[in-house]
Enzyme design. Structure first.
Site, PDB file in Angstrom:
ATOM      1  N   GLY A 194     -18.360   1.794  -1.513  1.00 38.73           N
ATOM      2  CA  GLY A 194     -17.062   2.493  -1.537  1.00 38.73           C
ATOM      3  C   GLY A 194     -16.326   2.126  -2.813  1.00 38.73           C
ATOM      4  O   GLY A 194     -15.164   1.736  -2.789  1.00 38.73           O
ATOM      5  N   SER A 231     -15.556   3.801  -5.727  1.00 40.00           N
ATOM      6  CA  SER A 231     -15.084   4.772  -6.721  1.00 40.00           C
ATOM      7  C   SER A 231     -13.585   5.044  -6.717  1.00 40.00           C
ATOM      8  O   SER A 231     -13.067   5.611  -7.684  1.00 40.00           O
ATOM      9  CB  SER A 231     -15.844   6.089  -6.523  1.00 40.00           C
ATOM     10  OG  SER A 231     -15.716   6.513  -5.180  1.00 40.00           O
ATOM     11  N   GLY A 290      -9.473   3.813  -4.745  1.00 40.76           N
ATOM     12  CA  GLY A 290      -8.718   2.923  -3.863  1.00 40.76           C
ATOM     13  C   GLY A 290      -9.058   1.451  -4.018  1.00 40.76           C
ATOM     14  O   GLY A 290      -9.273   0.941  -5.136  1.00 40.76           O
ATOM     15  N   PHE A 291      -9.131   0.746  -2.892  1.00 41.36           N
ATOM     16  CA  PHE A 291      -9.362  -0.704  -2.914  1.00 41.36           C
ATOM     17  C   PHE A 291     -10.758  -1.059  -3.438  1.00 41.36           C
ATOM     18  O   PHE A 291     -10.941  -2.118  -4.042  1.00 41.36           O
ATOM     19  CB  PHE A 291      -9.166  -1.294  -1.511  1.00 41.36           C
ATOM     20  CG  PHE A 291      -7.716  -1.382  -1.108  1.00 41.36           C
ATOM     21  CD1 PHE A 291      -6.871  -2.304  -1.713  1.00 41.36           C
ATOM     22  CD2 PHE A 291      -7.192  -0.547  -0.140  1.00 41.36           C
ATOM     23  CE1 PHE A 291      -5.531  -2.397  -1.360  1.00 41.36           C
ATOM     24  CE2 PHE A 291      -5.847  -0.627   0.225  1.00 41.36           C
ATOM     25  CZ  PHE A 291      -5.016  -1.551  -0.383  1.00 41.36           C
ATOM     26  N   LEU A 312     -15.483   1.358   2.613  1.00 40.55           N
ATOM     27  CA  LEU A 312     -15.637   2.784   2.885  1.00 40.55           C
ATOM     28  C   LEU A 312     -14.447   3.304   3.686  1.00 40.55           C
ATOM     29  O   LEU A 312     -13.932   2.625   4.568  1.00 40.55           O
ATOM     30  CB  LEU A 312     -16.892   3.046   3.721  1.00 40.55           C
ATOM     31  CG  LEU A 312     -18.247   2.774   3.085  1.00 40.55           C
ATOM     32  CD1 LEU A 312     -19.361   3.185   4.043  1.00 40.55           C
ATOM     33  CD2 LEU A 312     -18.395   3.501   1.765  1.00 40.55           C
ATOM     34  N   TYR A 336      -1.452   3.906  14.701  1.00 41.23           N
ATOM     35  CA  TYR A 336      -2.402   3.196  13.838  1.00 41.23           C
ATOM     36  C   TYR A 336      -3.053   2.019  14.567  1.00 41.23           C
ATOM     37  O   TYR A 336      -4.130   2.154  15.138  1.00 41.23           O
ATOM     38  CB  TYR A 336      -1.759   2.751  12.496  1.00 41.23           C
ATOM     39  CG  TYR A 336      -2.852   2.372  11.524  1.00 41.23           C
ATOM     40  CD1 TYR A 336      -3.359   3.291  10.617  1.00 41.23           C
ATOM     41  CD2 TYR A 336      -3.471   1.117  11.579  1.00 41.23           C
ATOM     42  CE1 TYR A 336      -4.434   2.970   9.794  1.00 41.23           C
ATOM     43  CE2 TYR A 336      -4.542   0.788  10.766  1.00 41.23           C
ATOM     44  CZ  TYR A 336      -5.018   1.713   9.875  1.00 41.23           C
ATOM     45  OH  TYR A 336      -6.090   1.394   9.079  1.00 41.23           O
ATOM     46  N   VAL A 372      -0.814   4.373  -1.265  1.00 39.37           N
ATOM     47  CA  VAL A 372      -1.239   5.763  -1.360  1.00 39.37           C
ATOM     48  C   VAL A 372      -2.684   5.805  -1.847  1.00 39.37           C
ATOM     49  O   VAL A 372      -2.975   5.377  -2.958  1.00 39.37           O
ATOM     50  CB  VAL A 372      -0.351   6.535  -2.357  1.00 39.37           C
ATOM     51  CG1 VAL A 372      -0.750   7.998  -2.396  1.00 39.37           C
ATOM     52  CG2 VAL A 372       1.119   6.376  -2.009  1.00 39.37           C
TER      53      VAL A 372
END
Ligand code: NAI
Length: 395
Positions: free
Chosen positions: A47, A49, A51-52, A138, A234, A273
């Protein structure tokens, strides 16, 4: 071509290669400005590419000179049609890594599948050998199970009863009430199948079996807790069950790593975001109030500030890693600080379409959203023609 944003709801259908490149360069500069980290040297980021995960790859490479292999699922460009932002981010990352003399290769495909795991292990075996850190970052709405072939869909629903609260359309600034019906049979299991820890454990088991983990290897996945207002949808909702599962899996993986003296952790991160979070109802309104309050207190952070701090101050300190009572690393402590949460809760009570621009940072939210796709990035000339056909060098 001249590339402009084309949004549909919470997604943007286009991405700007130069803007994505600039974002990556800015993150690299930030990491370099914080000095060297005595961190990992060979890192697999699943994962990698956006964000985190992207920030984890950048921190590994430019904070501790790590060789990185990044796995992600992104759309390459076609003539006249831009790639997805993670494609352009990865292209820019590889170019910058090469300039710095750092190994960086990528694999584009479904990380949940057995094929991509096999391909990744083969690349590791050929090029890097044992890794000392595996980041699992991910965020996906679906997962086809590699053994059963069942396609699971994750849902963002409350579990007990209808949840009604305020939400915002961040393009128009309109604040409305939204009601979300509780989950139905199968929703929890499906969400856990997609966003829980099963796939993380499959990756770690495959790496152990292939003897591709170094002694003392670590693995980290990311979780979220958040405030009272989003709790029902959530943390106490379907996605929360998946996060509970992910967090429990960390202990199972630590057990698997016993002989290697390795450890697996979940780090609880701040609300930010990203493509994943803009899809969750209510969260964008909460984030725009949170941003305002955290910026006022000078404690706002983006993904790169969060991950750089995670590595430098929490994981690679040379001391035992501190965790909460549930074994989790916490970098959400500034978001959840009592004074910050009290101010956000106060604003939440009164927020409306009319006062939104004044009391929230909806502008900052919107800017961050466009930035994710490489738009409205400072220092990029959007009037210039740009080439959408950018290659990721290793692909
Ligand atoms: P993101 O949407 O920016 O990144 C997701 C990554 O996963 C991308 O690299 C994408 O290519 C990859 N990906 C998705 N499906 C894939 C597949 N089938 N095969 C291979 N790669 C695939 O998401 P974000 O927000 O960075 O989320 C990462 C993790 O952080 C998630 O576990 C999320 O719950 C967690 N987190 C997010 C927070 C937030 O506010 N955004 C807060 C705290 C935790």
């Amino acid at each position: 071509m001249i590339i402009e944003p084309r949004t549909r709801g919470f997604i943007c259908l286009t991405a700007h290669p130069k803007g994505c490149e600039k974002n990556v360069q800015n993150q690299i500069e930030y990491v370099k400005s914080k000095g060297a980290i005595q961190g990992p040297k060979k890192v697999l980021v699943i994962g990698a590419s956006t964000g985190f995960g992207l920030s984890s790859r950048i921190t590994s490479a430019f904070g501790s000179e790590a060789a990185t292999i990044g796995v992600f699922f992104e759309k390459p460009p076609k003539e006249g049609k831009t790639a997805s932002p993670g494609w352009y981010n990865s292209a820019a990352f590889e170019v910058e890594a090469a300039k710095a003399g750092l190994y960086a290769k990528s694999i584009n495909g479904d990380a949940f599948s057995s094929e991509i795991k096999v391909e990744t292990l083969a690349l590791l075996k050929k090029d890097l050998g044992q890794v000392d850190l595996v980041i699992y970052s991910l965020a996906s709405p679906v997962r086809t199970h590699p053994e059963t072939g069942v396609r699971h869909k994750s849902v963002l629903k409350p579990i007990n009863g209808v949840y009604t609260n305020k939400t915002v359309d961040f393009h128009t600034g309109k604040v409305t009430d939204i009601s979300i019906n509780p989950c139905v049979d199968g929703d929890i299991e499906n969400t856990v199948a997609v966003m829980g820890g099963e796939d993380w454990k499959m990756w770690m088991t495959a790496l152990i079996d292939a003897d591709l983990l170094a002694p003392n290897a670590k693995s980290i996945a990311y979780s979220y807790i958040g405030p009272e207002v989003t709790q029902a949808v959530y943390r106490d909702g379907t996605i929360g069950r998946a996060k509970d599962h992910l967090e429990a899996t960390a202990f199972e993986i630590t057990d698997l790593l016993k002989d290697l003296k390795g450890e697996a952790f979940v780090s609880v991160n701040k609300a930010l975001v990203t493509q994943a979070s803009s899809a969750i109802p209510v969260i964008p309104l909460y984030i725009s109030l949170l941003y305002r309050v955290m910026k006022n207190h000078n404690v706002h952070e983006g993904t790169i500030q969060q991950i750089q701090r995670l590595f430098q101050d929490k994981v690679y300190t040379g001391k035992p890693i501190e965790t909460d009572e549930k074994g989790r690393i916490r970098v959400d402590e500034l978001e959840l600080r009592a004074d910050i949460q009290a101010e956000v809760a106060e604003l939440w009570k009164t927020v409306s379409t009319e006062n939104l621009p004044e009391i929230s940072d909806i502008e900052g939210y919107s800017l961050d959203f466009f930035n994710l796709f490489g738009f409205k990035v400072a220092g990029v000339d959007y009037e210039l023609e740009s080439n959408e056909m950018v290659n990721v060098p290793s692909l």
